[in-house]
Design a protein around this motif. Structure first.
Motif, PDB file in Angstrom:
ATOM      1  N   ASP A   1       0.833  -1.206   0.000  1.00 47.06           N
ATOM      2  CA  ASP A   1       0.000   0.000   0.000  1.00 47.06           C
ATOM      3  C   ASP A   1       0.870   1.259   0.000  1.00 47.06           C
ATOM      4  O   ASP A   1       0.358   2.366  -0.013  1.00 47.06           O
ATOM      5  N   ILE A   2       2.191   1.076  -0.039  1.00 51.03           N
ATOM      6  CA  ILE A   2       3.111   2.207  -0.202  1.00 51.03           C
ATOM      7  C   ILE A   2       3.185   2.665  -1.658  1.00 51.03           C
ATOM      8  O   ILE A   2       3.693   3.740  -1.937  1.00 51.03           O
ATOM      9  N   LEU A   3       2.667   1.839  -2.566  1.00 54.61           N
ATOM     10  CA  LEU A   3       2.780   2.143  -3.998  1.00 54.61           C
ATOM     11  C   LEU A   3       2.030   3.411  -4.387  1.00 54.61           C
ATOM     12  O   LEU A   3       0.947   3.712  -3.863  1.00 54.61           O
ATOM     13  N   ASP A   4       2.581   4.107  -5.352  1.00 51.45           N
ATOM     14  CA  ASP A   4       1.977   5.347  -5.834  1.00 51.45           C
ATOM     15  C   ASP A   4       0.622   5.123  -6.492  1.00 51.45           C
ATOM     16  O   ASP A   4      -0.167   6.052  -6.638  1.00 51.45           O
TER      17      ASP A   4
ATOM     18  N   THR B   1      10.012 -14.113   8.722  1.00 52.00           N
ATOM     19  CA  THR B   1       8.764 -14.549   8.116  1.00 52.00           C
ATOM     20  C   THR B   1       8.176 -13.338   7.412  1.00 52.00           C
ATOM     21  O   THR B   1       8.169 -12.238   7.966  1.00 52.00           O
ATOM     22  N   VAL B   2       7.711 -13.548   6.206  1.00 55.77           N
ATOM     23  CA  VAL B   2       7.150 -12.464   5.408  1.00 55.77           C
ATOM     24  C   VAL B   2       5.635 -12.605   5.360  1.00 55.77           C
ATOM     25  O   VAL B   2       5.117 -13.688   5.099  1.00 55.77           O
ATOM     26  N   ALA B   3       4.954 -11.501   5.612  1.00 55.65           N
ATOM     27  CA  ALA B   3       3.506 -11.449   5.453  1.00 55.65           C
ATOM     28  C   ALA B   3       3.186 -10.346   4.450  1.00 55.65           C
ATOM     29  O   ALA B   3       3.737  -9.250   4.540  1.00 55.65           O
ATOM     30  N   MET B   4       2.346 -10.673   3.502  1.00 58.39           N
ATOM     31  CA  MET B   4       1.933  -9.667   2.531  1.00 58.39           C
ATOM     32  C   MET B   4       0.890  -8.772   3.184  1.00 58.39           C
ATOM     33  O   MET B   4       0.136  -9.209   4.047  1.00 58.39           O
ATOM     34  N   GLY B   5       0.868  -7.539   2.774  1.00 54.04           N
ATOM     35  CA  GLY B   5      -0.110  -6.614   3.317  1.00 54.04           C
ATOM     36  C   GLY B   5      -0.433  -5.538   2.307  1.00 54.04           C
ATOM     37  O   GLY B   5       0.335  -5.286   1.374  1.00 54.04           O
ATOM     38  N   GLY B   6      -1.560  -4.902   2.511  1.00 54.29           N
ATOM     39  CA  GLY B   6      -1.948  -3.798   1.647  1.00 54.29           C
ATOM     40  C   GLY B   6      -2.158  -4.254   0.216  1.00 54.29           C
ATOM     41  O   GLY B   6      -2.176  -5.435  -0.103  1.00 54.29           O
ATOM     42  N   GLY B   7      -2.298  -3.292  -0.628  1.00 56.29           N
ATOM     43  CA  GLY B   7      -2.463  -3.585  -2.035  1.00 56.29           C
ATOM     44  C   GLY B   7      -3.843  -3.253  -2.534  1.00 56.29           C
ATOM     45  O   GLY B   7      -4.700  -4.116  -2.606  1.00 56.29           O
ATOM     46  N   TYR B   8      -4.057  -1.992  -2.824  1.00 59.00           N
ATOM     47  CA  TYR B   8      -5.374  -1.538  -3.247  1.00 59.00           C
ATOM     48  C   TYR B   8      -5.278  -0.711  -4.534  1.00 59.00           C
ATOM     49  O   TYR B   8      -5.995   0.255  -4.713  1.00 59.00           O
ATOM     50  N   SER B   9      -4.356  -1.113  -5.399  1.00 64.47           N
ATOM     51  CA  SER B   9      -4.248  -0.441  -6.689  1.00 64.47           C
ATOM     52  C   SER B   9      -5.402  -0.887  -7.581  1.00 64.47           C
ATOM     53  O   SER B   9      -5.873  -2.018  -7.470  1.00 64.47           O
ATOM     54  N   ALA B  10      -5.835  -0.014  -8.449  1.00 64.66           N
ATOM     55  CA  ALA B  10      -6.953  -0.331  -9.340  1.00 64.66           C
ATOM     56  C   ALA B  10      -6.611  -1.502 -10.266  1.00 64.66           C
ATOM     57  O   ALA B  10      -7.463  -2.331 -10.570  1.00 64.66           O
ATOM     58  N   ASP B  11      -5.363  -1.569 -10.678  1.00 65.86           N
ATOM     59  CA  ASP B  11      -4.916  -2.640 -11.563  1.00 65.86           C
ATOM     60  C   ASP B  11      -4.302  -3.750 -10.709  1.00 65.86           C
ATOM     61  O   ASP B  11      -3.218  -3.584 -10.144  1.00 65.86           O
ATOM     62  N   ILE B  12      -4.971  -4.872 -10.612  1.00 63.16           N
ATOM     63  CA  ILE B  12      -4.509  -5.970  -9.758  1.00 63.16           C
ATOM     64  C   ILE B  12      -3.137  -6.491 -10.177  1.00 63.16           C
ATOM     65  O   ILE B  12      -2.375  -7.012  -9.353  1.00 63.16           O
TER      66      ILE B  12
ATOM     67  N   ILE C   1      -0.419  -4.982  -8.066  1.00 54.70           N
ATOM     68  CA  ILE C   1      -0.355  -5.573  -6.725  1.00 54.70           C
ATOM     69  C   ILE C   1       0.343  -6.930  -6.777  1.00 54.70           C
ATOM     70  O   ILE C   1       1.258  -7.202  -5.991  1.00 54.70           O
ATOM     71  N   VAL C   2      -0.079  -7.766  -7.704  1.00 58.22           N
ATOM     72  CA  VAL C   2       0.489  -9.105  -7.820  1.00 58.22           C
ATOM     73  C   VAL C   2       1.979  -9.017  -8.132  1.00 58.22           C
ATOM     74  O   VAL C   2       2.799  -9.723  -7.537  1.00 58.22           O
ATOM     75  N   GLU C   3       2.349  -8.153  -9.050  1.00 60.29           N
ATOM     76  CA  GLU C   3       3.761  -8.007  -9.422  1.00 60.29           C
ATOM     77  C   GLU C   3       4.596  -7.534  -8.227  1.00 60.29           C
ATOM     78  O   GLU C   3       5.700  -8.034  -7.995  1.00 60.29           O
ATOM     79  N   ALA C   4       4.080  -6.589  -7.465  1.00 55.53           N
ATOM     80  CA  ALA C   4       4.818  -6.100  -6.295  1.00 55.53           C
ATOM     81  C   ALA C   4       5.001  -7.211  -5.259  1.00 55.53           C
ATOM     82  O   ALA C   4       6.090  -7.372  -4.696  1.00 55.53           O
TER      83      ALA C   4
END
Length: 123
Positions: A56-59, A92-103, A106-109
């Motif tokens: 969710d840090i993405l522009d 341990t890595v947990a995915m979080g956030g990701g509310y870009s209009a183009d999924i 999010i998947v690529e990140a």
């Protein structure tokens, strides 16, 4: 590190809080991470790290208020994994956030997070 004006609006206090202004981009975000992460590792000497690799840090994120590019997000992951690996600290890595209009963004990140881990840990 978290958006100063983002949800949750009342934040819990931790050992180190780095509130980021709206619109914080790659240069400031990565410089702060590079400045604080090694000192945090040195001071706390953790046996284990939980890494919330939120995108969710993405522009392009519609709720996040930061402006980190996909490349900046990838560099964040590389910095975290390289630092932890150099200190032999498992995580341990947990995915979080990701509310870009183009999924796809999010998947690529999120995929880049695991690609970085694979490359750095030689998995």
């Amino acid at each position: 590190m978290h958006g100063k004006h983002n949800y949750p609006f009342r934040k819990e206090q931790s050992d180190l809080d780095i509130p980021l202004d709206d619109g914080t981009g790659d240069a400031v975000y990565l410089a702060l991470l590079e400045q604080h992460l090694p000192a945090l590792i040195k001071n706390l000497r953790p046996d284990f790290v939980f890494y919330l690799s939120g995108v969710d840090i993405l522009d392009t994120d519609k709720f996040g208020k930061l402006k980190v590019s996909p490349e900046g997000c990838k560099k964040r992951d590389e910095l975290v994994f390289t630092t932890l690996h150099s200190h032999d600290i498992p995580c341990t890595v947990a995915m979080g956030g990701g509310y870009s209009a183009d999924i796809k963004v999010i998947v690529e990140a999120h995929c880049n997070t695991f690609r970085s881990a694979k490359d750095i840990y030689h998995l």
